[in-house]
Motif scaffolding. Sequence first.
Motif, short mmCIF file in Angstrom:
data_model
loop_
_atom_site.label_atom_id
_atom_site.label_comp_id
_atom_site.label_asym_id
_atom_site.label_seq_id
_atom_site.Cartn_x
_atom_site.Cartn_y
_atom_site.Cartn_z
N GLU A 14 0.83 -1.21 0.00
CA GLU A 14 0.00 0.00 0.00
C GLU A 14 0.87 1.26 0.00
O GLU A 14 0.57 2.24 -0.68
N ALA A 15 1.94 1.23 0.79
CA ALA A 15 2.85 2.38 0.86
C ALA A 15 3.46 2.66 -0.51
O ALA A 15 3.54 3.81 -0.95
N LYS A 16 3.83 1.60 -1.19
CA LYS A 16 4.41 1.74 -2.53
C LYS A 16 3.38 2.32 -3.50
O LYS A 16 3.68 3.21 -4.29
N ARG A 17 2.16 1.82 -3.40
CA ARG A 17 1.09 2.28 -4.28
C ARG A 17 0.82 3.78 -4.10
O ARG A 17 0.52 4.50 -5.04
N LEU A 18 0.97 4.26 -2.87
CA LEU A 18 0.71 5.67 -2.57
C LEU A 18 1.90 6.57 -2.90
O LEU A 18 1.84 7.78 -2.69
N GLY A 19 2.99 5.97 -3.38
CA GLY A 19 4.11 6.78 -3.84
C GLY A 19 5.26 6.94 -2.86
O GLY A 19 6.19 7.72 -3.11
N PHE A 20 5.24 6.21 -1.74
CA PHE A 20 6.37 6.29 -0.82
C PHE A 20 7.57 5.56 -1.43
O PHE A 20 7.40 4.54 -2.10
N LEU A 21 8.75 6.10 -1.19
CA LEU A 21 10.00 5.50 -1.71
C LEU A 21 10.22 4.12 -1.11
O LEU A 21 10.59 3.19 -1.79
N SER A 22 10.05 4.06 0.22
CA SER A 22 10.25 2.78 0.89
C SER A 22 9.58 2.80 2.25
O SER A 22 9.18 3.85 2.75
N CYS A 23 9.48 1.59 2.83
CA CYS A 23 8.75 1.42 4.08
C CYS A 23 9.49 0.37 4.91
O CYS A 23 9.85 -0.69 4.41
N GLY A 24 9.74 0.67 6.16
CA GLY A 24 10.39 -0.28 7.07
C GLY A 24 9.64 -0.29 8.39
O GLY A 24 9.00 0.70 8.76
N ILE A 25 9.72 -1.39 9.11
CA ILE A 25 8.92 -1.52 10.34
C ILE A 25 9.80 -1.98 11.50
O ILE A 25 10.65 -2.85 11.35
N SER A 26 9.59 -1.35 12.65
CA SER A 26 10.33 -1.77 13.85
C SER A 26 9.41 -1.86 15.05
O SER A 26 8.31 -1.29 15.05
N LYS A 27 9.86 -2.55 16.06
CA LYS A 27 9.07 -2.76 17.28
C LYS A 27 9.00 -1.44 18.05
O LYS A 27 10.02 -0.76 18.21
N ALA A 28 7.83 -1.10 18.52
CA ALA A 28 7.65 0.12 19.32
C ALA A 28 8.18 -0.15 20.72
O ALA A 28 7.57 -0.87 21.50
N GLU A 29 9.35 0.42 21.01
CA GLU A 29 9.96 0.22 22.33
C GLU A 29 10.90 1.38 22.64
O GLU A 29 11.18 2.21 21.78
N PHE A 30 11.37 1.43 23.86
CA PHE A 30 12.25 2.51 24.31
C PHE A 30 13.54 2.52 23.49
O PHE A 30 14.16 1.48 23.28
N LEU A 31 13.92 3.71 23.00
CA LEU A 31 15.15 3.84 22.19
C LEU A 31 16.36 3.98 23.12
O LEU A 31 16.81 5.08 23.44
N GLU A 32 16.87 2.85 23.52
CA GLU A 32 17.92 2.82 24.54
C GLU A 32 19.19 3.56 24.15
O GLU A 32 19.76 4.32 24.93
N GLU A 33 19.63 3.36 22.90
CA GLU A 33 20.89 4.00 22.46
C GLU A 33 20.74 5.51 22.30
O GLU A 33 21.69 6.26 22.48
N GLU A 34 19.53 5.95 21.93
CA GLU A 34 19.31 7.38 21.67
C GLU A 34 19.22 8.20 22.95
O GLU A 34 19.52 9.39 22.95
N ALA A 35 18.77 7.59 24.05
CA ALA A 35 18.49 8.33 25.28
C ALA A 35 19.70 9.13 25.77
O ALA A 35 19.60 10.36 25.94
N PRO A 36 20.88 8.49 25.99
CA PRO A 36 22.01 9.28 26.48
C PRO A 36 22.50 10.32 25.47
O PRO A 36 22.95 11.40 25.85
N ARG A 37 22.38 10.01 24.17
CA ARG A 37 22.81 10.96 23.12
C ARG A 37 21.96 12.23 23.16
O ARG A 37 22.47 13.33 23.10
N LEU A 38 20.64 12.02 23.23
CA LEU A 38 19.73 13.17 23.24
C LEU A 38 19.94 14.01 24.51
O LEU A 38 19.99 15.24 24.45
N GLU A 39 20.10 13.32 25.63
CA GLU A 39 20.30 14.02 26.90
C GLU A 39 21.56 14.90 26.85
O GLU A 39 21.54 16.07 27.23
N LYS A 40 22.64 14.33 26.35
CA LYS A 40 23.91 15.07 26.27
C LYS A 40 23.79 16.26 25.30
O LYS A 40 24.26 17.36 25.58
N TRP A 41 23.15 16.03 24.16
CA TRP A 41 22.98 17.07 23.14
C TRP A 41 22.22 18.26 23.72
O TRP A 41 22.58 19.42 23.50
#
Length: 307
Positions: A14-41
Amino acid sequence: MDNKRHYTDLIKSEAKRLGFLSCGISKAEFLEEEAPRLEKWLEQNRHGEMRYMENYFDKRLDPTKLVPGSKSVISLLFNYYPHEFQNKDSYKISKYAYGRDYHFVVKDKLKQLLSGLQEEIGEFHGRAFVDSAPVLDKAWAAKSGLGWIGKNSNLLTKQTGSFYFIAELIVDLELEYDTPVTDHCGSCTACIDACPTNAIYEPYKVDGSKCISYFTIELKDELPDSYKNSFDDWMFGCDVCQDVCPWNRFSKPHNEPLFNPHPSLLEYEKSDWEEITRETFNEIFRKSAVKRTKYEGLKRNIAFLKH
């Protein structure tokens, strides 16, 4: 075929039909690696006057707090690489802002995708996001295998470069999840070397408060004199770190008529921009993202480039 596989295939087709370049799927969960990066930034004040970046810290990192009951993050890419470019003797506008404001165009596609899926699958809960809520879209796109975060902190994709919008549907469906791809920046430092304001202070780290896009769009005060003559003629946004990226050799023009620019945008020279009236501004940028900086903001940016 189990439901997870069936729903996943359906979403991607469906995503392709609507003109999106690409579509990927991931599990909805806490972004562990991003947390310290965002905090520091944030602690280092790399966000400058963008105080909204400090809000909803928990929701930025955990989609289940943003959309209760969510199980999957569907990440989508939508191409905006233009067919034609501005006059070489012009003050420059970032390519993403050439046509109709992407918030409306891509959000509309997302809503079509969501309602189409609900018709096929039945009732499920989901919310659509296009750069409009506390969602770390590049992190989710990378987690779902749509590309890797490059040294300029943009999402890069081997086949298509980086001139695309990232959007998400966060849904309460269990789906099949994609896996991240490897980093292909290698020893290249083109983006770091080319940044006119040295905003990329280390590979993979960008000081938002030094970026030309920040100055010309987000900053509401006077532009700092210390940056005189370092804006490289950008009056709205900046594409330098993308323009020099070798992966963008593979960019192909978009197929979205709403992203086609007003003819004046391509024809105008510097003198035309310097004399732009409020009426002309409203006509050229009637439904454009450039309206964010307002007429006064654009005039301020042009005056800064001119003197």
